[in-house]
Enzyme design. Sequence first.
Site, PDB file in Angstrom:
ATOM      1  N   LYS A   1       0.698  -1.711  -0.183  1.00  0.00           N
ATOM      2  CA  LYS A   1      -0.089   0.034  -0.019  1.00  0.00           C
ATOM      3  C   LYS A   1       0.605   1.101  -0.282  1.00  0.00           C
ATOM      4  O   LYS A   1       2.029   1.048   0.292  1.00  0.00           O
ATOM      5  CB  LYS A   1      -1.508   0.076   1.582  1.00  0.00           C
ATOM      6  CG  LYS A   1      -2.197  -1.107   0.765  1.00  0.00           C
ATOM      7  CD  LYS A   1      -2.807  -0.788   1.952  1.00  0.00           C
ATOM      8  CE  LYS A   1      -4.427  -1.853   1.671  1.00  0.00           C
ATOM      9  NZ  LYS A   1      -5.182  -1.590   2.677  1.00  0.00           N
TER      10      LYS A   1
ATOM     11  N   ARG B   1      -3.663 -10.364   6.038  1.00  0.00           N
ATOM     12  CA  ARG B   1      -4.008  -9.487   4.571  1.00  0.00           C
ATOM     13  C   ARG B   1      -2.652  -9.396   3.092  1.00  0.00           C
ATOM     14  O   ARG B   1      -2.366  -7.691   3.455  1.00  0.00           O
ATOM     15  CB  ARG B   1      -5.587  -9.092   4.112  1.00  0.00           C
ATOM     16  CG  ARG B   1      -6.252  -9.191   2.829  1.00  0.00           C
ATOM     17  CD  ARG B   1      -6.830  -8.156   2.481  1.00  0.00           C
ATOM     18  NE  ARG B   1      -7.270  -8.176   0.872  1.00  0.00           N
ATOM     19  CZ  ARG B   1      -6.903  -8.042   0.078  1.00  0.00           C
ATOM     20  NH1 ARG B   1      -5.990  -6.748   0.341  1.00  0.00           N
ATOM     21  NH2 ARG B   1      -7.640  -7.668  -1.074  1.00  0.00           N
TER      22      ARG B   1
HETATM   23  N1  PMM Z   1      -7.196  -3.798   1.019  1.00  0.00           N
HETATM   24  C1  PMM Z   1      -7.359  -3.585   0.345  1.00  0.00           C
HETATM   25  C2  PMM Z   1      -9.027  -4.568  -0.626  1.00  0.00           C
HETATM   26  N2  PMM Z   1      -9.158  -5.642   0.469  1.00  0.00           N
HETATM   27  N3  PMM Z   1      -9.616  -6.023   2.653  1.00  0.00           N
HETATM   28  C3  PMM Z   1      -9.931  -6.090   4.259  1.00  0.00           C
HETATM   29  N4  PMM Z   1     -10.329  -6.476   4.419  1.00  0.00           N
HETATM   30  N5  PMM Z   1      -8.543  -4.895   3.995  1.00  0.00           N
HETATM   31  C4  PMM Z   1      -7.624  -4.492   3.647  1.00  0.00           C
HETATM   32  O1  PMM Z   1      -6.921  -3.937   4.243  1.00  0.00           O
HETATM   33  C5  PMM Z   1      -8.078  -4.006   2.448  1.00  0.00           C
HETATM   34  C6  PMM Z   1      -9.197  -5.380   2.041  1.00  0.00           C
HETATM   35  C7  PMM Z   1      -6.640  -2.863  -0.666  1.00  0.00           C
HETATM   36  O2  PMM Z   1      -5.914  -3.333  -1.778  1.00  0.00           O
HETATM   37  P1  PMM Z   1      -5.576  -4.275  -2.182  1.00  0.00           P
HETATM   38  O3  PMM Z   1      -6.212  -3.546  -4.125  1.00  0.00           O
HETATM   39  O4  PMM Z   1      -4.239  -4.828  -2.778  1.00  0.00           O
HETATM   40  O5  PMM Z   1      -6.323  -5.628  -3.184  1.00  0.00           O
END
Ligand code: PMM
Length: 294
Positions: free
Chosen positions: A227, A262
């Site tokens: 991120k 995650r």
């Molecule tokens: N971040 C993203 C998408 N889904 N779900 C949870 N529970 N927590 C997060 O921090 C989160 C998520 C966005 O990031 P990505 O594009 O790397 O999936």
Amino acid sequence: MPTTTELARIRLARGLELALEAPGVMGVLNVTPDSFSDGGRHLADPVGAGLRLVEEGAVVLDVGGESTRPGAPPVPLDEERRRVLPVIEGLVRAGCPAPISVDTRKAGLAREALAAGAALVNDVTGLSDPDLAGVVAAAGAGLVLGHIQGTPATMQAAPRYADVVAEVEAWLVARRAAAVAAGVDPAAVLLDPGIGFGKALEHNLALLAALPRLAAHGPLVVGLSRKAMLGALLGGRPVEGRLFGGLGGAVVAACRGAALVRTHDVAATVDALRVAWAIAGADERAPRTGGGRP
Ligand code: PMM
């Protein structure tokens, strides 16, 4: 209830449970052409990619069909369905040994994904769709409630808080209560402070420092893999150079109370957490010898 050797026991659909004795890894399987961190990477063979993440040690596989990167436009239900359902069906057909989570804010998609074999709904908007909790309750599924300020389209424009920790904490407690009031099993709920979801760097850092306080309200999911906060801390490093920084963040999040981290980088994160947890836990397991050095 978790036993003393368990970090968390989370109830999922179809009688499944996620029993964690140490922080686990939620592997990210984004099937979106425009995710900021892995846009399009898994589109050629998403089922194979997902199974590889489970082999690498992911205890949950998070399948998402709508990018939530800052500025992302909403994806219509039909398109999200077209992206996500065949992947969940394919994973189930292939005997995916880890529970499947669906990363969606839409109740309609969540219902179909749960029917197709998902066991957990990951809602980064913490019930922005008022029907979502009822869908999760009806399926007896798990539910991740994430905090967001604004919507993905607007959230990073000017995030503002008087006291970010107190506000996110109150919000998560209220969303959790709303989910339980709609029939979701309290033992099925995970909370997520939503790193990068309507937060400036200082807000993310304050929330990561406050994980022990937030963990008092339920098992936590923390996502910081690749991120922007990592880029900012690393002098503007682009997405592809954020792995090592992300591992540092994952280790601290786990040691401060995250039950699930995650991440896109499953193999590396699993190793980092195994070592960190063994060392961090060694202090408690070590026999007490009365203080003096041997
Ligand atoms: N971040 C993203 C998408 N889904 N779900 C949870 N529970 N927590 C997060 O921090 C989160 C998520 C966005 O990031 P990505 O594009 O790397 O999936």
